[in-house]
Enzyme design. Structure first.
Site, PDB file in Angstrom:
ATOM      1  N   ASP A 100      -3.578   3.533   3.122  1.00  0.00           N
ATOM      2  CA  ASP A 100      -4.814   2.877   2.687  1.00  0.00           C
ATOM      3  C   ASP A 100      -5.398   1.938   3.724  1.00  0.00           C
ATOM      4  OD1 ASP A 100      -2.747   1.063   2.328  1.00  0.00           O
ATOM      5  OD2 ASP A 100      -3.145   0.706   0.208  1.00  0.00           O
ATOM      6  N   ASP A 103       3.030  -8.032   1.044  1.00  0.00           N
ATOM      7  CA  ASP A 103       3.734  -7.121   0.129  1.00  0.00           C
ATOM      8  C   ASP A 103       5.253  -7.180   0.209  1.00  0.00           C
ATOM      9  OD1 ASP A 103       1.300  -6.301  -0.730  1.00  0.00           O
ATOM     10  OD2 ASP A 103       1.393  -4.310   0.106  1.00  0.00           O
TER      11      ASP A 103
END
Length: 883
Positions: free
Chosen positions: A72, A482
């Site tokens: 992404d 993350d």
């Protein structure tokens, strides 16, 4: 688990753009000037292996072992079967086009497997100032051409796991379709992706948005046309395929079809409503179109879903869902057909976060299903698989969950699922953190357990917020989105675990005590728990601190030079200071909330801050700050600064914006005054590394624009002159978050990227002295091995051995190809080629070869006709033996 990908990716890039990334005005820069004289650097990743969402995996349908993965925010990759690794394909994307590291779709040409396409663009709202593009390659992604689009694409937008939005006609490969977001409709190219035009006959541009009330334009964007699938049974070679299916983000009208090669389109009759069709996969042999439905666009949300089978000959729709609708708490997305056995279908419950994702398998075209795991008696699970994550041990997250949760998880955000079209035993699927795969999938059907392991080596997809390279201990500490961050004791091995105790969802800042590097501090984001943590063993083990009242995010943090005190500027609260390890914090005076903070690297009582054009200094451990009289600094907050190790009061500051002061500043009086460096047109990061052999001042590194060129630069003379150390093939999009040299290795630099992990470069320049001897004496032997070959291309390894009695201080190996081979890229050696003659020369670090020792290098090349191996190798005037 890890639902924060959407937030952390946005913070890592969107917030980065607001406080340090390329302003929109820079997107319209004049063409790049001639390249600045550059050093020869070798670039690699500090291995993490994965670390981000992989929403798409694409196998070529006509060539075995050819596969691509899209991410992404971190580009696209090609699978290398010989090494079982992924090769990055979009590292050439530069600063101005940083959004093109977000890949919304990939298409591999089944007619000409050398052709591959990527639809690129990261955001459809104003976070990304540029439009999207379709990149096309005729050499499997080694080089690219670009077709700009008149609208934006959203590789990191909601719905990015649906697809593929880009597709090549399997009969006429000059024809491609692209599904666009934001109401821009369906687009087509008839010249192999060179130009594009809207298919005006297509009736529905979509209408679904995740959250129409979102004023940022992120969740409120129409997700548009989400997949294109050709029915290859309705065409012949050289003419466009007649029947094409298109998926639309519209819960009432999700599937359309053309039966006249795209001239006219109709809503497919009888289709289910109330859901979005995430995927449409066609089994042309049996005449079935399978559709995976979810009530939302994903990749995080999804509470209900169905699987349907559409009979293309009769128009009959059949609900083939593996569970009753009432029993779903997830949507379906991952969907694949076994091309060797088309009656075998698999699908994923992509949004089943707890206790785990689920994978379903049918061998009778969806009539009956089995699951990857089932309950024997709740909460006990029986798995059809085994998992071995020893190659990426951090995938356990250091967790010890209670049943029915397990660690490692089977996955989450599992929207990419593909069975190898040439091998029924190989399957790969993407998750929010890695790519998993198996080589013995059919054991599922025979009652055995199939083995799952990470298949992700080479694919690095972390967003990097901060970096540190202490003078002792681990060479690299990282603050990541993350996955929190890692302590790298070896750059070539995957660390055993990310930072834990606590596990931040994202680490926003870290620092070590310059004269006591065992003391490390990090700050970050966490839904419940402390936002700060400390280590007394160089980051190997951690313990949480205590937050001051009101803290909502990590912000920035600084460690005093000796580790006796800390200053923290968290989100949600003002700047605070402490002695000891954060059990009690006091508010600092004289400095505004939100300031970026750093420490002097000599005086443990001195700390610095910057906010809104003002520089602040504290000499009492952070208790009180005083605004400096320095003027002319950037007015905004797009600033990063650092104090020089070993240089009290020696500070370098980088930052700015196109509509104001922008560049690199230096202070030698503790921030009382700053001097702007001439010739540095823009700079966004600054860091320090080991001094050059002939220098007394430490080496400077910056991500900057110097001499009209954007790049990574090095200076060994306090910024008087600069050398560009990257090249146009190694740009990695946006590199404005952090940079640091290595205090132990001259020339080594660590660069933070937004989606390509931590890249590090080593120089071939070993400092002053006589140049290498290109014609060493003594015997030599060469082993030449073609490690991979495909139509028109190949990869080879060369090993050169010193069989003489004297050491070499440099080498130059020459050979002639017997055919039309050309070297396209070489690593661990420099090269030139004239006609069929190739010369490979050592780089700085591998010029010394002792008697009996060997040195290796490799390259990729093109060929036509034959790919015969060279028959002779020469080291200067000597002919080498061949193994």
């Amino acid at each position: 688990m890890r639902r924060t990908r959407i937030l952390t990716a946005l913070l890592a890039l969107a917030a980065g753009l607001l406080t340090g990334g390329p302003p929109a005005a820079l997107a319209a820069e004049s063409p790049r000037a001639a390249a600045v004289t550059a050093d020869t650097y070798t670039w690699k990743n500090a291995r993490i292996d994965g670390g981000g969402f992989v929403p798409g995996i694409v196998f070529n349908r006509t060539e075995k072992d050819l596969a691509y993965a899209r991410t992404d925010i971190g580009g696209a990759y090609r699978w290398q079967e010989a090494s079982r690794t992924w090769t990055p394909l979009l590292d050439h994307v530069g600063w101005d086009d940083w959004g093109h590291t977000g890949v919304v779709s990939v298409a591999s040409d089944a007619v000409d497997p050398d052709r591959v396409y990527a639809a690129v663009g990261t955001y459809t709202n104003d976070w990304d100032p540029g439009n999207g593009a379709v990149l096309r390659s005729a050499d499997r992604g080694a080089t690219w051409e670009k077709a700009d689009l008149p609208f934006k694409l959203g590789g990191n937008m909601p719905g990015r796991g649906m697809g593929e939005r880009l597709a090549v006609d399997p009969h006429d490969n000059d024809v491609l379709y692209l599904g666009a977001p934001s109401g821009n409709g369906l687009w087509r190219s008839t010249d192999a992706g060179a130009t594009w035009s809207e298919v005006t006959a297509f009736p529905n541009p979509g209408n679904y948005a995740q959250d129409p009330s979102d004023t940022s334009g992120y969740a409120s964007d129409n997700q548009g046309i989400v997949w294109v699938t050709f029915d290859e049974s309705t065409g012949t070679a050289g003419t466009p395929t007649k029947t094409v299916y298109v998926g639309v983000a519209d819960k009432e009208n999700a599937v359309y079809r053309s039966t006249d090669a795209g001239a006219t389109w109709q809503r497919v009759a009888g289709q289910p409503t109330g859901y979005l069709a995430h995927k449409g996969v066609l089994d042309a042999e049996n005449g079935y179109l399978y559709l995976a439905y979810s009530d939302t666009g994903g990749p995080y949300d999804g509470g209900k879903g169905r699987l349907y089978r559409y009979a293309t000959a009769t128009g009959a729709w059949t609900d083939v869902s593996p569970v009753a609708e009432a029993d779903t708490y997830y949507g379906f997305s991952g969907l694949t057909v076994d091309r060797q056995n088309p009656g075998t279908v698999m699908a994923t419950a992509y949004s089943s976060w707890w206790p785990d994702t689920q994978i379903f398998r049918s061998t009778d075209s969806g009539a009956t299903w089995t699951r990857a795991w089932d309950y024997t008696s709740y909460p006990t699970r029986e798995n059809r698989y085994t998992m071995d994550v020893s190659s990426s041990p951090w995938l356990t997250w250091g967790a010890n969950p209670s049943p029915p949760e397990q660690t490692p998880k089977l996955g989450w955000m599992t929207e990419a699922l593909e069975i190898d079209p040439f091998d029924s035993d190989r399957m790969m699927y993407g998750t929010g953190a890695t790519i998993y795969g198996t080589q013995d999938l059919t054991k599922w059907d025979s009652g055995g357990k199939f083995a799952i392991e990470p298949m992700v080596r080479g694919l690095e997809e972390t967003a990097v917020n901060d970096l540190a390279s202490p003078p002792s201990g681990a060479p690299l500490l990282s603050a990541l989105g993350d996955v929190g961050g890692f302590r790298h004791t070896s750059l070539t091995e995957v660390p055993s675990m990310m930072f834990t105790s606590p596990n931040f969802t994202s680490t926003t800042s870290l620092d070590f005590a310059e004269t006591n590097p065992d003391v490390v501090v990090r700050a970050g984001n966490l839904d419940a728990g402390p936002h700060i943590a400390f280590s007394t063993d160089n980051g190997a083990n951690w313990f949480g601190g205590t937050d001051p009242s009101g803290v909502s995010g990590g912000g920035t943090v600084a460690a005093g030079a000796d580790g006796s005190g800390f200053v923290w500027s968290p989100e949600g609260a003002g700047v605070h200071y402490t002695t000891g390890f954060g059990t009690s914090w006091q508010a600092a005076d004289g400095i505004p909330a939100g300031a970026v903070v750093e420490s002097d690297r000599v005086d443990p009582d001195t700390f610095y801050g910057f906010e809104s054009g003002k520089f602040y200094v504290s000499t009492d451990g952070g208790a009180t700050f005083t605004a400096s009289a320095a003027t002319g600094l950037p007015a905004g907050d797009s600033v990063r600064f650092k104090a020089l190790p070993g240089g009290e009061g020696d500070i370098w500051l980088a930052g700015g914006a196109a509509d104001g002061p922008y560049g690199l500043w230096h202070s030698t009086d503790g921030g009382a005054s700053f001097t702007k460096l001439p010739g540095v047109e823009a700079a966004d990061t600054v860091g320090f590394g080991k001094a050059a052999p002939d220098a007394t001042y430490q080496t400077l590194f910056t991500s900057a624009k110097i001499g009209g060129v954007r790049g990574i630069f090095r200076s060994t003379d306090e910024g008087a002159t600069w050398t560009r150390v990257n090249d146009d093939a190694h740009q990695w999009g946006w590199t404005g978050a952090a940079i640091t040299g290595d205090p132990r290795v001259y020339g080594r630099v660590y660069v933070a990227t937004n989606g390509r992990g931590v890249v590090y470069g080593d120089t071939a320049d070993t400092g002053p002295g006589p140049g290498p001897d290109p014609t060493p004496t003594g015997g030599c032997a060469v082993t030449y091995t073609v490690t991979n070959q495909w139509t028109g291309g190949f990869q080879a390894d060369v090993r050169l051995t010193n069989t003489g009695t004297s050491a070499w201080t440099g080498w130059s190996l020459g050979w002639s190809f017997g055919g039309d081979q050309k070297v396209t890229q070489m690593w661990n050696a420099g090269h030139t080629q004239s006609g069929t003659t190739v010369t490979a020369e050592n780089v700085g670090w591998n010029g010394n070869v002792a008697p009996g020792a060997s040195v290796g290098f490799g390259f990729t090349g093109s060929w036509s006709g034959t790919n015969a191996e060279p028959t002779s190798f020469r080291l200067g005037d000597q002919v080498c033996e061949q193994a």
